[in-house]
Design a protein around this motif. Structure first.
Motif, short mmCIF file in Angstrom:
data_model
loop_
_atom_site.label_atom_id
_atom_site.label_comp_id
_atom_site.label_asym_id
_atom_site.label_seq_id
_atom_site.Cartn_x
_atom_site.Cartn_y
_atom_site.Cartn_z
N VAL A 166 38.43 42.84 44.37
CA VAL A 166 39.52 41.96 44.78
C VAL A 166 39.02 41.07 45.92
O VAL A 166 38.38 41.57 46.86
CB VAL A 166 40.75 42.76 45.23
CG1 VAL A 166 41.86 41.82 45.73
CG2 VAL A 166 41.27 43.63 44.09
N VAL A 167 39.29 39.77 45.81
CA VAL A 167 38.95 38.83 46.89
C VAL A 167 40.26 38.49 47.60
O VAL A 167 41.03 37.66 47.13
CB VAL A 167 38.29 37.56 46.33
CG1 VAL A 167 37.94 36.60 47.47
CG2 VAL A 167 37.05 37.92 45.51
N PRO A 168 40.55 39.14 48.74
CA PRO A 168 41.86 39.02 49.39
C PRO A 168 41.93 37.81 50.32
O PRO A 168 41.66 37.91 51.52
CB PRO A 168 41.98 40.33 50.17
CG PRO A 168 40.56 40.65 50.54
CD PRO A 168 39.69 40.11 49.45
N VAL A 181 35.58 34.97 37.16
CA VAL A 181 36.37 34.70 38.36
C VAL A 181 37.79 34.39 37.91
O VAL A 181 38.02 33.46 37.14
CB VAL A 181 35.80 33.50 39.15
CG1 VAL A 181 36.68 33.21 40.36
CG2 VAL A 181 34.37 33.78 39.58
N LEU A 182 38.74 35.19 38.38
CA LEU A 182 40.15 35.01 38.03
C LEU A 182 40.88 34.48 39.26
O LEU A 182 41.08 35.22 40.23
CB LEU A 182 40.75 36.33 37.55
CG LEU A 182 40.29 36.77 36.16
CD1 LEU A 182 40.40 38.26 36.00
CD2 LEU A 182 41.09 36.06 35.09
N LEU A 183 41.28 33.23 39.23
CA LEU A 183 41.99 32.62 40.35
C LEU A 183 43.48 32.92 40.25
O LEU A 183 44.05 32.92 39.14
CB LEU A 183 41.74 31.11 40.37
CG LEU A 183 40.28 30.68 40.51
CD1 LEU A 183 40.16 29.16 40.44
CD2 LEU A 183 39.67 31.22 41.80
N ASP A 184 44.14 33.13 41.39
CA ASP A 184 45.55 33.54 41.41
C ASP A 184 45.75 34.73 40.48
O ASP A 184 46.64 34.75 39.62
CB ASP A 184 46.47 32.38 41.00
CG ASP A 184 46.45 31.24 42.00
OD1 ASP A 184 46.43 31.54 43.21
OD2 ASP A 184 46.45 30.07 41.58
N ALA A 185 44.89 35.73 40.65
CA ALA A 185 44.86 36.86 39.72
C ALA A 185 46.17 37.62 39.66
O ALA A 185 46.48 38.27 38.67
CB ALA A 185 43.73 37.82 40.12
N GLU A 186 46.97 37.52 40.75
CA GLU A 186 48.26 38.23 40.75
C GLU A 186 49.22 37.68 39.71
O GLU A 186 50.23 38.30 39.40
CB GLU A 186 48.90 38.16 42.15
CG GLU A 186 49.43 36.79 42.56
CD GLU A 186 48.35 35.89 43.15
OE1 GLU A 186 48.70 34.76 43.56
OE2 GLU A 186 47.17 36.31 43.20
N CYS A 234 33.39 41.00 37.95
CA CYS A 234 34.72 40.40 37.83
C CYS A 234 35.32 40.29 39.22
O CYS A 234 35.45 41.29 39.93
CB CYS A 234 35.62 41.24 36.92
SG CYS A 234 37.28 40.57 36.72
N LEU A 235 35.70 39.07 39.63
CA LEU A 235 36.27 38.82 40.95
C LEU A 235 37.72 38.40 40.81
O LEU A 235 38.03 37.38 40.19
CB LEU A 235 35.46 37.73 41.67
CG LEU A 235 33.98 38.04 41.88
CD1 LEU A 235 33.26 36.84 42.49
CD2 LEU A 235 33.81 39.28 42.75
N LEU A 236 38.62 39.22 41.35
CA LEU A 236 40.05 38.97 41.28
C LEU A 236 40.47 38.26 42.57
O LEU A 236 40.67 38.89 43.61
CB LEU A 236 40.82 40.28 41.12
CG LEU A 236 40.38 41.18 39.95
CD1 LEU A 236 41.17 42.48 39.96
CD2 LEU A 236 40.53 40.46 38.62
N VAL A 237 40.60 36.95 42.52
CA VAL A 237 40.92 36.15 43.69
C VAL A 237 42.43 36.06 43.84
O VAL A 237 43.13 35.64 42.92
CB VAL A 237 40.31 34.74 43.58
CG1 VAL A 237 40.64 33.92 44.82
CG2 VAL A 237 38.80 34.83 43.38
#
Length: 764
Positions: free
Chosen positions: A501-503, A629-634, A657-660
């Protein structure tokens, strides 16, 4: 005096309080006294301790036990009437934040009397809608019941000339009888505008005192065996428990009751389905499957062999198989399903594979045809002796192609049929449909799956495949109505995927490192996906913060957030951090030829970074892609996140996998992302999904999760109760299939069976 029963109208316990009664009837839908009794509290607060409020949520109706820190009467001129008015400002302490309550009162004497009632140091229960104003938490339109009663203010009475004394009166916020009746735990009910939880509490107490004739569903022996309360004791304790022990006993009774009724419904459905029967598909001489197995260039994994044996046994039975096959992306589910389809073809029947998109259907057609080789060329020159025909049917096929495919399906020439929603059309008929395989089953509704199974002459066997089951599917497996097989082994050539997770809420500068990692992977000759929730950035949405900001007029002033969009992100990368790499774009608005050309270019390696929407979720297989890379992963669901990251690590190279996300630590969205990062077990993730989204309509068509048909049960929390109820249901039906000796229980089961939603059970 007319006896009051559960079937009596609500008016029989209301008297002349018309306004509140209409709110209960129209706002809450409670028509009878029984409806009121079975409208259970949503939570409870302890009178002996201050309420813990860790994170108030803007706009929610909140009830708290608090201590008055200060109370002050202020006078002001009302702008509308130009008359002097008064307000009482009360500051209330909890075990969390402090709340400000403002009571507007017409007379100074009433304001001062209310001030004495809520004197500093006094304790009580306070209810209102949460607002954040001037950086202070407020309870708007507050209502209070103090635990130390005081004399009502002069002139305080009932409104609008109504006579007092009825439950639901007393909008001024004080009721001595209610204060005196408060026990160790105070029930809090879900209410509608104009109605307070206190109002409903008084109505329920009247109903409990007056009602007669509440039927007991359980025989004494069953209650004794499972340690269950009788129904009236359980009702009294659920609506007014002295302590948590009473509350727990009442909940145990009603959760078991709901589980038992549902299990009886499901058991009778299963019995009816078995009675219908299905054609046994034992494989005959098994020559096609044997020929296929002999040509496999690799050994089946232990899991594939084990699941294959289970499917063979169930296909040979004279009643329909209904099985879920869960496995990671690329774990070999399709191979297992293909072997089951070949067994059905060996038995003289047909098998249909339903895929959610044309891309995936075409991929299945190519891969299955390639795996079968000349075994897929039945009736053709060069075809093997025992070959069958594999036919594709999609919506984009030309008229002539569709007609030819439909003819092969109707005649039975096509042993294996692969298609999209086009298979569901009325014009599509099968000669002998024996097995339905549904891929990515979360992408299809219950009715859609039923439309295909209804094309069989007798109930077909059903196999549904998924990487991450939806909440409803997990619920069905817990209830025992869907058998489950799991492929847990990571297939050869699949590397582990690291998920982080990229917080950005905590570490906004980490975004620079994200693009550095992508650049590093490209420099090593690899490729990357960047997924956005939007195509263009013309949509503004609120952030994930639970703390909404409002101005003095109540308008929401919470900052709006620009969601990442494919077109804008691609342009930013081309002119910024990834200017040195080849960036491509893919989304659903592009023409089909352009999309196909883009995917071919990415697969060929002439595009380094593909910026796309979720169109790559299924059916895209590029072995050289190592980074996602998943942007606005929420903004994505658990199942989507799991499917999307399965696009990388497919070529033997480790995946990243980076959950941004801008979600704040502790929020539900952040917890969901942390869960995805912590495991690649699809079933474990589906349980996380189930905890947050709920289980969906277990007996009905709805599978989104938000509208659950379960009132008291929660599938994960009450899994042991559900299993115990299934055992009890099987025993009761074995002794008395018609439940003739238990008429009240039989009536409850019949009511569920006759509901419109339960019609979908046999289709699920």
């Amino acid at each position: 005096m007319v006896a009051i029963t559960p079937d009596s109208p609500v008016a029989s316990i209301f008297g002349r309080s018309v306004k509140k009664r209409q709110l209960v009837v129209d706002g809450l839908g409670l028509q009878t006294v029984g409806d009121v009794l079975w409208y259970f509290p949503r939570r409870y607060v302890a009178t002996a301790e201050l309420t813990e409020v860790e994170r108030p949520r803007e706009g929610e109706m909140l009830s708290i036990v608090g201590r008055v820190r200060s109370s002050q009467v202020k006078s002001f001129t009302n702008r509308r009437t130009n008359r002097l008015s008064h307000r009482l400002e009360v500051r209330v302490e909890t075990a969390g934040p402090e709340f400000v309550l403002t009571f507007f009162l017409p007379h100074k004497g009433m304001a001062e009397s209310e001030q004495r009632r809520m004197a500093p140091g006094s304790r009580g229960m306070f209810t209102g809608k949460v607002q954040l104003f001037n950086r202070s938490w407020q309870l708007a339109s507050p209502h209070s019941v103090m635990f130390t009663p005081a004399e009502p203010a002069p002139g305080q009475g009932t409104p609008d000339g109504e006579e007092g004394g009825d439950p639901g009166d007393d909008p001024a916020g004080f009721d001595a009888a209610l204060a005196a009746s408060l026990k160790g735990l105070v029930p809090i009910y879900s209410v509608t505008s104009g109605l307070y939880s206190f109002d409903l509490q008084k109505i329920v107490q009247v109903a409990l005192e007056l009602v007669t004739g509440v039927e007991e569903l359980f025989p004494d022996r069953l209650r004794e065996r499972y340690g269950l309360l009788d129904v009236m004791t359980a009702l009294r304790w659920i609506h007014g428990p002295d302590d948590h022990a009473q509350l727990g006993a009442a909940r145990k009774r009603f959760r078991f009751q709901e589980a038992l009724v549902l299990q009886l419904v499901l058991a009778r459905r299963r019995a009816a389905l078995r009675a219908q029967g299905a054609q046994s598909r034992d494989g005959g001489r098994g020559r096609l499957l044997a020929a296929f197995d002999a040509r496999l260039p690799f050994e089946l994994t232990a899991g594939q062999r084990e699941v294959g044996e289970v499917l063979e046994r169930e296909l040979a039975r004279p009643h329909p198989m209904n099985r879920l096959l869960q496995g990671e992306v690329g774990s070999g589910k399709t191979l297992v399903a293909l072997r089951a389809m070949l067994r059905v073809v060996d038995s003289g029947g047909q098998a249909a594979l339903l895929a959610p998109t044309e891309v995936l259907a075409q991929q299945h057609h190519r891969s299955i045809t390639a795996m079968l080789g000349d075994l897929a060329a039945g009736g053709m020159l060069g075809g093997a002796e025992d070959a069958t025909t594999v036919t594709l049917l999609t919506g984009s096929m030309g008229k002539t192609q569709r007609a030819e495919a439909m003819l092969r399906i109707a005649s039975g020439e096509a042993g294996i049929v692969i298609g999209t929603h086009a298979l569901l059309e009325d014009r599509v008929t099968f000669a002998d449909l024996g097995l339905v395989v549904v891929d990515e089953q979360h992408r299809f509704g219950v009715e859609q799956r039923a439309a295909l199974t209804d094309k069989a002459q007798s109930p077909p066997h059903v196999l549904v495949m998924t990487a991450t089951p939806i909440p409803r599917t997990v619920a069905m497996t817990v209830f025992g109505d869907l058998e489950t097989s799991v492929l847990r082994e990571l297939p050869a050539g699949r590397a582990p995927i690291q998920t982080n997770v990229v917080p950005l809420a905590d570490q906004p500068h980490w975004m620079d490192r994200v693009w550095q990692r992508v650049s590093e992977e490209v420099a090593q000759g690899h490729q990357a996906y960047v997924v956005c929730p939007r195509i263009s950035g013309d949509v503004l949405e609120q952030g994930e913060s639970d703390q909404r900001e409002v101005d003095e007029d109540g308008r929401d002033t919470t900052p709006r957030k620009q969601l990442a969009a494919v077109e804008e992100v691609a342009e930013q990368l081309r002119t910024g951090p990834l200017a040195h790499v080849r960036v491509g774009v893919l989304h659903g608005r592009m023409p089909a030829e352009e999309k196909e050309a883009t995917m071919r270019a990415f697969a060929a390696g002439t595009i380094d970074v593909l910026v796309s929407t979720t169109v790559i979720e299924v059916g895209v297989d590029v072995a050289n892609a190592t980074t996602m890379v998943l942007l606005d992963a929420e903004r994505f669901g658990v199942s989507q996140l799991h499917q999307l990251r399965g696009r990388v690590g497919r070529g033997g190279l480790p995946g990243l996998c980076l959950l941004v996300s801008s979600s704040e630590a502790g929020s539900e969205a952040r917890e969901r992302l942390d869960a995805v990062a912590s495991t690649t077990d699809g079933f474990e993730l589906s349980r996380v999904d189930l905890e947050q989204r709920r289980e969906g309509d277990v007996l009905g068509a709805n599978q989104s999760g938000y509208r659950s048909s379960l009132e008291n049960l929660r599938v994960l929390r009450d899994e042991k109760t559900i299993v115990a109820a299934r055992e009890a249901a099987e025993e009761l039906l074995a002794e008395d299939p018609g439940l003739t000796t238990l008429p009240a229980l039989a009536a409850a089961v019949s009511a569920v069976e006759q509901s419109s939603s339960s019609d979908f059970m046999e289709k699920a």
